[in-house]
Design an enzyme around this catalytic site. Sequence first.
Site, PDB file in Angstrom:
ATOM      1  N   GLU A  59       0.832  -1.211   0.000  1.00  0.00           N
ATOM      2  CA  GLU A  59       0.000   0.000   0.000  1.00  0.00           C
ATOM      3  C   GLU A  59       0.868   1.263   0.000  1.00  0.00           C
ATOM      4  OE1 GLU A  59      -2.212  -3.437   1.237  1.00  0.00           O
ATOM      5  OE2 GLU A  59      -0.404  -2.560   2.107  1.00  0.00           O
ATOM      6  N   ARG A 268       7.590 -13.245   0.371  1.00  0.00           N
ATOM      7  CA  ARG A 268       6.708 -12.093   0.545  1.00  0.00           C
ATOM      8  C   ARG A 268       7.096 -11.252   1.756  1.00  0.00           C
ATOM      9  NH1 ARG A 268       3.314  -8.436  -1.833  1.00  0.00           N
ATOM     10  NH2 ARG A 268       1.714  -7.746  -0.395  1.00  0.00           N
ATOM     11  N   MET A 308      14.428  -5.511   0.545  1.00  0.00           N
ATOM     12  CA  MET A 308      13.143  -4.813   0.521  1.00  0.00           C
ATOM     13  C   MET A 308      13.174  -3.701  -0.517  1.00  0.00           C
ATOM     14  SD  MET A 308      11.140  -6.263   2.710  1.00  0.00           S
ATOM     15  CE  MET A 308       9.868  -5.006   2.883  1.00  0.00           C
ATOM     16  N   GLY A 309      12.003  -3.496  -1.172  1.00  0.00           N
ATOM     17  CA  GLY A 309      11.866  -2.372  -2.084  1.00  0.00           C
ATOM     18  C   GLY A 309      12.542  -2.549  -3.430  1.00  0.00           C
ATOM     19  N   ASN A 334      -0.403  -8.685  -6.788  1.00  0.00           N
ATOM     20  CA  ASN A 334      -0.568  -7.828  -7.961  1.00  0.00           C
ATOM     21  C   ASN A 334       0.359  -8.255  -9.098  1.00  0.00           C
ATOM     22  OD1 ASN A 334      -1.215  -5.771  -9.634  1.00  0.00           O
ATOM     23  ND2 ASN A 334      -0.695  -4.118  -8.241  1.00  0.00           N
ATOM     24  N   LEU A 336       0.736  -6.439 -11.791  1.00  0.00           N
ATOM     25  CA  LEU A 336       1.003  -5.282 -12.631  1.00  0.00           C
ATOM     26  C   LEU A 336       2.470  -4.886 -12.686  1.00  0.00           C
ATOM     27  CD1 LEU A 336      -2.096  -3.075 -11.821  1.00  0.00           C
ATOM     28  CD2 LEU A 336      -1.700  -4.543 -13.804  1.00  0.00           C
ATOM     29  N   GLU A 337       3.218  -5.081 -11.583  1.00  0.00           N
ATOM     30  CA  GLU A 337       4.629  -4.726 -11.630  1.00  0.00           C
ATOM     31  C   GLU A 337       5.367  -5.602 -12.630  1.00  0.00           C
ATOM     32  OE1 GLU A 337       5.917  -4.965  -7.560  1.00  0.00           O
ATOM     33  OE2 GLU A 337       5.556  -2.831  -7.239  1.00  0.00           O
TER      34      GLU A 337
END
Length: 418
Positions: A59, A268, A308-309, A334, A336-337
Site C-alpha cells: 500500500e 513475501r 526490501m523495495g 498484484n 502489474l509490476e
Amino acid sequence: MLGGLYQLLLLIFLPFAMYKLYWPKRGKPAVGKRWPEHFGLGKKIAPVDLWLHTVSVGEVIAATPFIQQLKQQQPQLNILLTTTTTTGAKQAQQRLSELVTHRYAPFDLWPCITLFLAKYQPKQLWIMETELWPNWLSLCHAKNIPVALINARMSQRSCRRYQKLSAFSRPLFAKLKLVLAQHQDDAQRFNQLGVDAAKLVVTGSIKYDLPDCQHIQAQAIQLRALLFGQRPVWIAASTHKGEDERVLEIMQQVQQQHPTSLLILVPRHPERFEQVAELLNQQQVKFARRSKHNHVEPQQQVYLADSMGEMMLMYGCADIAFVGGSLVPIGGHNYLEAAAMGLPCIAGEFDFNFSDISQQLQSCGALKLSADSSQLATWLNQWLSQPQLAAEAGAAGLTVVKQNQGALQRSLKALKTL
C-alpha cells in the site's frame, strides 16, 4: 449487542496483536521505542490536513505516486501517513520522508483512537484499499471527519463475509463519505454492503499508474549482466509459506530442460528470509543471497532476493514471472509490476484478490493459471524455449497496463469533492 462483542474481542486479541507486532524476528524491522504510537501516544505535530492510512509495503508503494502528485498540487498540505507494520514504516521512510510525517496506526480501541484524533486533529481520513476498523469509522463520524476509501476493492468472498454480519457492518459502510472503487464489480459489492451509490466512483486501480520503468530497466540490464550473464532467468515473486517447496519442485522440472536456468526467489515477508534460506539448505539447493551481495556461481540454482523495495528491479532481471500467494489460498498478489516490466506471468489457481486484472491479462495471453505444478513448469519451459513468444506475451501485458493508466488523476479529481 454485536458492537459490544466486537469491543470484547478486541481486548481479548490485543495481546496477540502486540506479540505479532513487537516480538523480534530475524529480518523484520523492530518497532523499538515507537510502540506508544499504537496507543495514540506519538509525538505531537501541527494539526493534520490529511491522515492517509496504508497497511504495509504494498500500500505504501501504491500510495507513493499518489502522495507525490498530491504534494505537487498542494505543497502546503500537512499529511500524516500511518502504517500498521514495521516493514511498511521502513518503506515510508525510504520513499516519502520528505513529503509526509509517519506514525504507526493506533489500535482500534476507543481510548487509543480518541487520543490519536485529539493529538493530530486530522481534517480527513483517506484509507488505501479496504483496511476498515469499526472504531476508527465511528469516532471519525462522530467528530465529522470524512472518511474515504482510495483504490478500494471488495472481493466476492469478503463481501459474503460482511453480509453475514450485516447488522454490524452496514451501519459502518454507511459512514463512508466516498469510495473510489477499482472496478465496477467492486463498486456493486460496496453498494450491496450499504454504501450509497452517490458516494461510489469507479476510478480504476492506481496500481496501474506505476512510475516510469525505463530507469529501473536500465539498472536491471546492468545488474543481470553482472550477476547472471547469459543464463535464462525466471522469478518467483511474493511467495508464502507452503509455496516455496512447490516452486522448488517447478524449478527442478524447468532445469531438466534448461539446466543453466536460474530462479530468483522473493519471499513475501522479510521475517521469512531466513526460513527460506534454511529450506534451500535442507533441500541442498545451491543459492546466492542478495543481502550478502553474493556473486552468482554457474552451479548455483537460486538467487534469494532477501531485500526490501527491489521487486521492480528483480522483475527487470527476469524473463518470466511466477506471482505468489496463488498456490495457497491467499488470493494472489498484484501482477502489474511484472506486466509493467514486460514479463509474461504464470500463477496458481488462487488469485481471487485480483480477478479483474487477472482476467484482462489472461485474455491477451500474458497470464496463465494452473493449480498443477507440472503445468506451470511446462509453460515456463515453453516460454524459455521460445523467447519470441514470451516477449509477445509480455508486450501484450504491458499494453494492458498502459491502457488502464489514469486512475491516479481520476482519484485526485474525485477526492476534491471532500
